[in-house]
Design a protein around this motif. Structure first.
Motif: not given
Length: 152
Positions: A86-92
């Motif tokens: 999730f953090r990878y795909f949201t850029g965070s």
């Protein structure tokens, strides 16, 4: 004689599996809570004793007791990977800006009996899952139909 040899090998494998698994778990606990370092042997002995008590209850009961931490582990791993994705795909996710530098200033190691025994113990631990599954097959009952063959 072959059956006794196989039984002794299996018993030795179980002992190594428990000792390596408990030692690794206690090492992780002590690394998280350094104040427990002086009590690491006591923690390991208590953990072995608890596992022994649970296993003495029988295959079905011990399977139920060990299912709870196993499912907890699987759910936590799925949650961890899911949160990372999730953090990878949201850029965070963030990035490591200054990675640590590895420098080998001396010869790393020679092969010692301890290293060979450590490798053997890791190998026995890796095989435990397959062995546990094959040993637990007898706990499952053959599915039977509620109707008899003669009735419709």
């Amino acid at each position: 004689m072959p059956a006794q040899t196989a039984g002794a090998a299996l018993l030795t494998d179980y002992i190594l599996t428990v000792s390596v698994s408990i030692s690794a778990g206690v090492a992780q606990i002590v690394s998280a809570y350094p104040a427990l370092f002086p009590y690491r042997v006591v923690i390991a002995v208590v953990a072995v004793f608890l596992i022994m008590l649970i296993n003495l209850r029988g295959v079905k009961e011990s399977g139920a007791a060990f299912a709870i931490p196993t499912y907890f582990f699987v759910v936590m791993m799925i949650g961890t990977v899911g949160f990372g994705l999730f953090r990878y795909f949201t850029g965070s996710l963030g990035m490591v800006v200054d990675p640590p530098h590895f420098e080998a200033t001396h010869v790393l190691s020679v092969i010692t009996p301890f290293i060979l025994l450590h490798a053997f113990a890791n190998g026995t631990t890796a095989l435990t899952g397959v062995e546990a599954i094959s040993n637990g097959i007898t706990a499952f009952k053959e599915p039977r139909s509620k109707k008899t063959q003669g009735s419709r």
